[in-house]
Design an enzyme around this catalytic site. Structure first.
Site, short mmCIF file in Angstrom:
data_model
loop_
_atom_site.label_atom_id
_atom_site.label_comp_id
_atom_site.label_asym_id
_atom_site.label_seq_id
_atom_site.Cartn_x
_atom_site.Cartn_y
_atom_site.Cartn_z
CE LYS A 312 -3.91 -2.20 2.27
NZ LYS A 312 -3.23 -3.32 2.94
P1 5BU Z 1 -8.09 -11.25 6.99
O1 5BU Z 1 -7.34 -12.03 7.97
O2 5BU Z 1 -8.90 -12.09 6.01
O3 5BU Z 1 -8.94 -10.17 7.65
O4 5BU Z 1 -6.97 -10.48 6.12
C1 5BU Z 1 -7.26 -9.56 5.13
C2 5BU Z 1 -6.01 -9.10 4.41
O5 5BU Z 1 -6.38 -8.15 3.40
C3 5BU Z 1 -5.01 -8.40 5.27
O6 5BU Z 1 -3.72 -8.76 4.80
C4 5BU Z 1 -5.24 -6.93 5.04
O7 5BU Z 1 -4.05 -6.18 5.15
C5 5BU Z 1 -5.75 -6.90 3.63
N1 5BU Z 1 -6.73 -5.81 3.37
C6 5BU Z 1 -7.95 -5.75 4.00
O8 5BU Z 1 -8.27 -6.57 4.84
N2 5BU Z 1 -8.82 -4.72 3.71
C7 5BU Z 1 -8.53 -3.77 2.80
O9 5BU Z 1 -9.38 -2.90 2.53
C8 5BU Z 1 -7.26 -3.85 2.16
C9 5BU Z 1 -6.40 -4.87 2.46
BR1 5BU Z 1 -6.87 -2.57 0.90
#
Ligand code: 5BU
Length: 480
Positions: A312
């Site tokens: 990002k």
């Molecule tokens: P989770 O464990 O499924 O919640 O992880 C989600 C991943 O996606 C995590 O690595 C975040 O940094 C990434 N992410 C997110 O969750 N939401 C966003 O809006 C963005 C990235 Br952009």
């Protein structure tokens, strides 16, 4: 009652006279052309009409509802609420529309205490979204909101949507009633009644704020197969991704949010057969070495998996270029894809693009986030989408939460915030089911982190998500 009806009829005729309501063939921002157009903002130039509207709204409804405050939705209903407030000594509240630009200013102006009851006043309801947003903020400040009093109900689904949000709507008149009054008074042709009826049928809103007719008619991207889309992509990584997604029948991206290199490699081996992208946050790895990243890139090549570093980037082009190429991680050397924030403007894309050095690389621009209360507004989204379309050879895709932001089939929508068994994580993350992200939110690729990586059997879990996501994708392109 006779008097009330007469008053309403007279008001409608006055509104027609001052051209607050017009007939013709008007192009609407969304949906079909409308045979009728309202511009109630002009009433501020007609104090007697303002007064009449305020009196009628009070007499017909507000006087019968117990309330501590009134809140008019800016701009048209704001002066109306002020007049009702002053005439009847009901305190007013003002909800700011533009807090996001103001930062520290209060969202709700005025004095109130928790549990106070507030009536929302609005001029016109269409989908009900502005009343809902106002209610959401008032409720978030501890106010009780159960009623909205409006001048005109356009009968496009707003009343139903608001009732689902526990708000009762009382309107002085509906679109149909307004047309009837004008036809009866000989101001417009009776044929207009039929046209408006047809228009209303085709312009009903769904509770998601999308026109029901648009929900039934998906955009081109949503109904085109990945197989065809590989030929429409300008970015080489996007092209390759579409191809491997078809070969492996997967649109799952795993978020490898782990802090040890051996755990990341171990996870990779387990999930690789079921995924198209392996997404890292390389700066959380505690024992990073070049050897580790070489191993990961060679495994990725072997297993036909694309590597995305979710860095990002969000600085000026020059700094981002250094962050991309230099330091410990030298991201440009190994990540096929990187995520980038649009907030710095087009220079951030140029900073990365100029350092791709003839390697096949791509960017995913963050257009919307999955986290509660994020500041990425619809205005931001539109400006960011312009950056995507201006740089479609460099931008492989967008990170986004809603289905109709992107229609170009050559660009990919990646959607994080996916889990089968949770709706939130306690730190602002919002989750949706695999089926919902693909069908309702338009994800081409869904990102799953903790739903897979903390499970006892990540391979088994990855297969479950892969199957569900792929099934949803097939359902979507068959348009059923
Ligand atoms: P989770 O464990 O499924 O919640 O992880 C989600 C991943 O996606 C995590 O690595 C975040 O940094 C990434 N992410 C997110 O969750 N939401 C966003 O809006 C963005 C990235 Br952009």
């Amino acid at each position: 009652m006779a008097n009330f009806n007469e008053d309403v009829s007279n008001l409608v005729l006055r509104l027609y006279e001052i051209e607050a309501v017009k007939f013709g063939n008007f192009k609407m921002k969304i949906g079909a052309n409308s045979p009728v157009y309202f511009d109630l903002r002009v009433i501020v130039s007609h104090p007697s009409i303002m007064k009449k509207i305020s009196d009628l709204l009070y007499d017909f409804s507000i006087r019968n509802i117990k309330c501590d405050h009134l809140c008019g939705v800016p701009y048209t209903a704001l002066p109306i609420a002020s007049i009702i407030s002053a005439n009847n000594e009901i305190p007013m509240l003002i909800r700011r529309k533009e807090t996001k630009d103001y930062g520290t200013k209060k969202l709700i102006e005025g004095q109130f205490k928790e549990g106070d009851k507030c009536i929302i006043i609005e001029d016109v309801i269409t989908s009900g979204s502005s009343v809902l947003e106002t209610a959401k903020d008032l409720r978030a400040h501890g106010l009780e909101v159960t009623d909205a009093v409006v001048l005109l109900n356009r009968q496009q689904g707003g009343e139903q949507i608001l009732s689902e949000g526990n708000i009762k709507v009382k309107s002085l008149f509906t679109m149909t009633e307004l047309i009837r009054i004008l036809v009866k008074a000989g101001k417009i042709e009776p044929t207009i009644e039929k046209m408006v009826e047809e228009y209303l049928k085709s312009s009903q809103f769904h509770s998601s704020g999308i026109l029901i007719s648009d929900l039934k008619k998906p955009n081109e991207r949503l109904i085109t197969s990945f197989e065809s889309r590989q030929h429409m992509a300008s970015n080489p990584v996007a092209k390759n991704l579409f191809k491997l997604m078809c070969e492996k029948r997967t649109n799952l991206c795993v978020a490898a949010d782990l802090t040890s290199s051996s755990k990341i490699l171990d996870l990779f081996v387990k999930v690789a057969p079921y995924i198209c992208i392996f997404k890292t946050h390389i700066d959380i790895v505690e024992d990073y070495t070049d050897e580790f990243i070489n191993k990961l890139t060679s495994l990725a090549k072997e297993q036909n998996v694309v590597l995305m570093e979710d860095r990002k980037f969000g600085d000026i082009g020059n700094t981002v270029a250094l962050q991309y190429t230099s330091g410990i991680y030298k991201i440009a050397n190994w990540a096929d894809l990187v995520t980038v924030h649009a907030s710095p403007g087009p220079g951030v894309i140029k900073g990365i693009k100029n350092n791709m050095a003839n390697r096949e690389r791509g960017i995913f621009l963050v257009i919307e986030m999955s986290s509660e209360g994020n500041l990425l507004t619809s205005q931001y989204r539109e400006a960011a989408m312009k950056m995507v379309l201006d740089e479609s050879e460099t931008v492989a895709g967008i990170v986004c939460q809603s289905r109709d932001v992107l229609s170009s089939p050559g660009i990919i929508q990646l959607t994080p915030g996916v889990q089968l068994n949770a709706s939130k994580d306690g730190l602002g993350q919002n989750y949706n089911s695999p089926e919902d992200v693909v069908i309702k939110r338009g994800a081409d690729i869904a990102v799953v982190g903790r739903g897979i990586i903390v499970s006892e059997d990540p391979a088994k879990e990855a297969k479950i998500y892969r199957d569900k996501l792929w099934e949803a994708y097939e359902k979507r392109i068959s348009n059923k």
